[in-house]
Design a protein around this motif. Sequence first.
Motif, mmCIF file in Angstrom:
data_model
loop_
_atom_site.group_PDB
_atom_site.id
_atom_site.type_symbol
_atom_site.label_atom_id
_atom_site.label_comp_id
_atom_site.label_asym_id
_atom_site.label_seq_id
_atom_site.Cartn_x
_atom_site.Cartn_y
_atom_site.Cartn_z
ATOM 1 N N VAL A 195 -10.098 -4.838 4.561
ATOM 2 C CA VAL A 195 -9.797 -3.953 3.436
ATOM 3 C C VAL A 195 -10.751 -2.772 3.410
ATOM 4 O O VAL A 195 -10.365 -1.632 3.170
ATOM 5 C CB VAL A 195 -9.857 -4.743 2.115
ATOM 6 C CG1 VAL A 195 -9.905 -3.812 0.947
ATOM 7 C CG2 VAL A 195 -8.667 -5.652 1.998
ATOM 8 N N SER A 196 -12.013 -3.063 3.681
ATOM 9 C CA SER A 196 -13.020 -2.001 3.712
ATOM 10 C C SER A 196 -12.688 -0.959 4.763
ATOM 11 O O SER A 196 -12.798 0.251 4.524
ATOM 12 C CB SER A 196 -14.354 -2.628 4.080
ATOM 13 O OG SER A 196 -15.282 -2.402 3.124
ATOM 14 N N ARG A 255 -11.421 -10.851 5.466
ATOM 15 C CA ARG A 255 -10.431 -10.093 4.702
ATOM 16 C C ARG A 255 -11.057 -8.855 4.085
ATOM 17 O O ARG A 255 -10.486 -7.765 4.098
ATOM 18 C CB ARG A 255 -9.834 -10.985 3.618
ATOM 19 C CG ARG A 255 -8.509 -10.472 3.083
ATOM 20 C CD ARG A 255 -7.941 -11.384 2.059
ATOM 21 N NE ARG A 255 -8.823 -11.499 0.921
ATOM 22 C CZ ARG A 255 -9.135 -12.649 0.332
ATOM 23 N NH1 ARG A 255 -8.617 -13.764 0.762
ATOM 24 N NH2 ARG A 255 -9.948 -12.679 -0.685
ATOM 25 N N LEU A 256 -12.251 -9.043 3.558
ATOM 26 C CA LEU A 256 -12.912 -7.915 2.917
ATOM 27 C C LEU A 256 -13.237 -6.834 3.926
ATOM 28 O O LEU A 256 -13.168 -5.646 3.615
ATOM 29 C CB LEU A 256 -14.188 -8.376 2.226
ATOM 30 C CG LEU A 256 -13.932 -9.172 0.964
ATOM 31 C CD1 LEU A 256 -15.242 -9.643 0.376
ATOM 32 C CD2 LEU A 256 -13.201 -8.343 -0.040
ATOM 33 N N MET A 281 -8.634 5.666 4.982
ATOM 34 C CA MET A 281 -7.985 6.513 3.979
ATOM 35 C C MET A 281 -8.905 7.634 3.545
ATOM 36 O O MET A 281 -8.472 8.767 3.327
ATOM 37 C CB MET A 281 -7.603 5.651 2.786
ATOM 38 C CG MET A 281 -6.858 6.448 1.768
ATOM 39 S SD MET A 281 -5.981 5.412 0.645
ATOM 40 C CE MET A 281 -4.378 6.120 0.739
ATOM 41 N N MET A 322 -8.162 11.568 3.838
ATOM 42 C CA MET A 322 -8.188 12.410 2.654
ATOM 43 C C MET A 322 -9.093 13.610 2.867
ATOM 44 O O MET A 322 -8.811 14.707 2.400
ATOM 45 C CB MET A 322 -8.688 11.584 1.473
ATOM 46 C CG MET A 322 -8.255 12.090 0.153
ATOM 47 S SD MET A 322 -6.535 11.776 -0.144
ATOM 48 C CE MET A 322 -6.630 10.125 -0.756
ATOM 49 N N PHE A 364 0.795 -1.221 0.000
ATOM 50 C CA PHE A 364 0.000 0.000 0.000
ATOM 51 C C PHE A 364 0.820 1.259 0.000
ATOM 52 O O PHE A 364 0.351 2.293 -0.439
ATOM 53 C CB PHE A 364 -0.946 0.023 1.200
ATOM 54 C CG PHE A 364 -2.051 -0.976 1.073
ATOM 55 C CD1 PHE A 364 -2.249 -1.935 2.035
ATOM 56 C CD2 PHE A 364 -2.867 -0.964 -0.028
ATOM 57 C CE1 PHE A 364 -3.252 -2.860 1.922
ATOM 58 C CE2 PHE A 364 -3.879 -1.895 -0.163
ATOM 59 C CZ PHE A 364 -4.067 -2.843 0.825
ATOM 60 N N GLU A 365 2.022 1.181 0.529
ATOM 61 C CA GLU A 365 2.823 2.404 0.579
ATOM 62 C C GLU A 365 4.001 2.282 -0.357
ATOM 63 O O GLU A 365 4.691 1.266 -0.371
ATOM 64 C CB GLU A 365 3.344 2.615 1.988
ATOM 65 C CG GLU A 365 2.277 3.101 2.919
ATOM 66 C CD GLU A 365 2.838 3.251 4.294
ATOM 67 O OE1 GLU A 365 2.180 2.810 5.242
ATOM 68 O OE2 GLU A 365 3.958 3.777 4.389
ATOM 69 N N LYS A 389 -9.817 -0.252 5.951
ATOM 70 C CA LYS A 389 -8.674 0.523 5.474
ATOM 71 C C LYS A 389 -9.127 1.626 4.534
ATOM 72 O O LYS A 389 -8.640 2.759 4.580
ATOM 73 C CB LYS A 389 -7.758 -0.427 4.697
ATOM 74 C CG LYS A 389 -6.353 -0.359 5.106
ATOM 75 C CD LYS A 389 -5.535 -1.072 4.066
ATOM 76 C CE LYS A 389 -4.122 -1.152 4.498
ATOM 77 N NZ LYS A 389 -3.881 -1.915 5.679
ATOM 78 N N LEU A 390 -10.055 1.266 3.681
ATOM 79 C CA LEU A 390 -10.565 2.225 2.707
ATOM 80 C C LEU A 390 -11.216 3.398 3.426
ATOM 81 O O LEU A 390 -11.008 4.562 3.081
ATOM 82 C CB LEU A 390 -11.569 1.532 1.798
ATOM 83 C CG LEU A 390 -12.048 2.297 0.579
ATOM 84 C CD1 LEU A 390 -10.881 2.636 -0.304
ATOM 85 C CD2 LEU A 390 -13.037 1.449 -0.191
#
Lengths: 465, 421
Positions: free
Chosen positions: B379-380, B375-376, B386, B390, B165-166, B382-383
Amino acid sequence: MDGEEDASNLMMEANSTGGVDEAPLSSTTTRRNRPIISGEPLDIEAYAGLYTGRTKINRLIFIASHCDNPAMELEALRMASDEIKKGENTQLYREVVQKIEGRLGPNYEMDTAWCSMIELKAEQRKEKLESELNSYRTNLIKESIRMGYNDFGDFYYAHGALGDAFKSYVRTRDYCTTSKHIIQMCLSAILVSIEMVQFSNVSSYVSKAEQTPEALDPPTTAKLCCAAGLAHLEAKKYKLAARKFLEVGLELGNSYSEVIVPQDVATYGGLCALASFDRTELKATILSLLSPAPPLFSIHNKVIDNINFRDFLELVPEVRELINDFYSSHYASCLEYLGNLKPNLILDIHLYDHVETLYDQIRNKALIQYTLPFVSVDMRMMADAFKTSVAGLEKELEALITDNQIQARIDSHNKILYARHADQRNATFQRVLQTGNEFDRDVRAMLLRANLLKHDCNLKASRKV
Amino acid sequence: MEALVTQIQGLSGTASDVLSLQNLLKQADDSLHAESTRLPPFLDQLDPSKHSLGYLYFLEACTAGPVTQEQASSFLLTIARFISSCVAEQIRLAPDKFICVCKRFKDQVLLLEEPLRGVAPMLTAIRKLQLSSEHLTALHPEFLLLCLLSKCYKTALSILEEDIFEVDQPRDLFLFCYYGGMISIGQKQFRKALELLHNVVTAPMSTVNAIAVEAFKKYILVSLIHHGQFPTNLPKYASSGAQRNLKNLCQPYVELASSYSNGKIADLETYVEANKDKFESDNNLGLVKQAVSSMYKRNIQRLTQTYLTLSLQDIANRVQLNSPKEAEMHVLQMIKDGEIYATINQKDGMVRFLEDPEQYKTCEMIERIDSSIQRLMTVSKKLNVMDELMSCDPLYLAKAGRERQRFDFDDFDNVPQRYNI
């Protein structure tokens, strides 16, 4: 269309005269009562006798250029040139004479005297029309200007300058005062557009005519329906075309014979309906009319209106039988009728490039309909019903299955078709897992890209500072 | 010089000492470089596991100049030992130097044509340099390059499994994904390869670079092998430069894809023959051949949708193979790979296609679904994180503020219209 050819053949034999001057109109009425068994080669005289005006000539020329039989070709060309001589179109005359190539004897060679006479007359008339039009224009009398343009349009049309004719007719629009004028303009524009094979114009003018505030008289509605139907047919929108043709009222009669005749309406409408309607619609619109008992008052409006179509179908009994057979699953005879009709349909000016598609669609529908009620089907019996070999049938079925029109699997070893219904539960699980994977992948990619963009922005920001 | 050494030895104890040491070293850097030839003996005085930072500076200065052949292998040993024994926290204070040293290490290894020697040390180096497993360093592509050249793909897989990711440098990412794609292709993990190559091709880039072009060529081929089709347009989030230019630059491959979609194997093979040189010069000929053979597979798979049983002869005819024997071989291979479910009856020469036996009723399946959900959800999350970050970003607020309507009566946000940073 075939019906009346056979009827006229029988009639010709009875009268033992032949030739163009036989009164066509009287024969149409008697033809309706003759039962027909199978199609025969097109009788050009009878066929051409149905039509008037330019479409007669066009159809004859078309038949001449597309048929294989030289005798037929010559016959068609002869009739075409006779018809043209009655009119004023020298361009078309020259074309036809060229095609004849002197095969029909001295009477049918280039008659230059006639040509020059016609052209001279045309010049004179044109000058006269122009001067009249100018005078009307200076006088600013709307009605006269309109009639002037109309006359111009007719003049151009008679001489085969279709583009100019169309333009002149369209110009009358500005000077139309009553809806009658508008309708007249629309009809003329439609006529010219059909001949120019510009069916987009046809559709637009049909809708324009239908939008007039006054109620239209039945023959006009019928004409407009036919024109719209033809436009849809040309655009390969068979379902819409079928619907339009079914709406045509009996009042059409022979009033639109410079474009289309009732037999054509029946054939086009019947075939398009068969190719595109599903069973319920087919029954509701066409088949209910084939039953002998007359309908009662309370029956749905659509059916009553379509009593008319029954009468149309009477004109082409083969198409009627064809539809009946299809509905009652006698596919072999249905396909046989279709095969018999085919050679003559290919010679039809509007239908010829749609015949293959329509036939394929009808055949596919027959195949699908055959397999629908069964869990397993013996392919040998099916091949017999469709008068084809097992191998050929297998190929057709494979195409339909791949296209997802039939839900089945072929057991090639035993030649059996098994219906197959997808397992919803398994399919759902599979899709769920797949969606999960895709989501995961896409979100990770998205986060990565966002990071890259952020890096880019940071770079830019640091550069600014 | 000796003074420096003693200082290093003294100040390598606690974290604050190390920081002051770092400043000293930075100042002394130039003098170190000036006396690079004299440095090797000093290295022995320093212990890499305790004085990692100092050792690093010395090492970097030593290897800065041109290295002779004999020195090369001794240097390799020194660097390898250093990498394995250094302390990660000290290294991370001077990442550039570390990366520099490792890159020179890689060059030496390649010069000696023994890439295998470099694989393990490079892996340790990555692990020590990474801030987290999601971090992509400049060493990742070097490592993958060594793995590719030495053909030990399996070691690379552990690195490829991690989610990145980075990113420090976009170029690192491009190279990483490109090499990663190639390794995945080598391991026949086409889905992973597709994912990596897709990342390269759709990454934001202001101008199209050569890595993206090469990656696009492989992307087309892998897409054909895995999915049997190639989407003619890149997704909307690909950069505009990529969307416009990539297809023009890879013309033979695009035509190959369209020939594939027509479904005629003979045409495809003639096309491949005709353009063999181009494919060969790009080193993609093997992949192209795999694409061609995947077409047979796809055709056979399509047959399972329409038929319950089919004779081998028929299969051979429909898929345009030469004989029933070949058809049998293909079907057998596909059954072994788990791509179709079927049984072959050799007595009749018939193949019977079966349904997928997976009933989705077992415990393993439940676990699989469950882990997928977990897992999803991560990830969600994390989204979302972010997204929140932002929305607080000053640059974003400035841009959003500028684009708002001037007079918006319903909206009394606190975000001012003009936001000066």
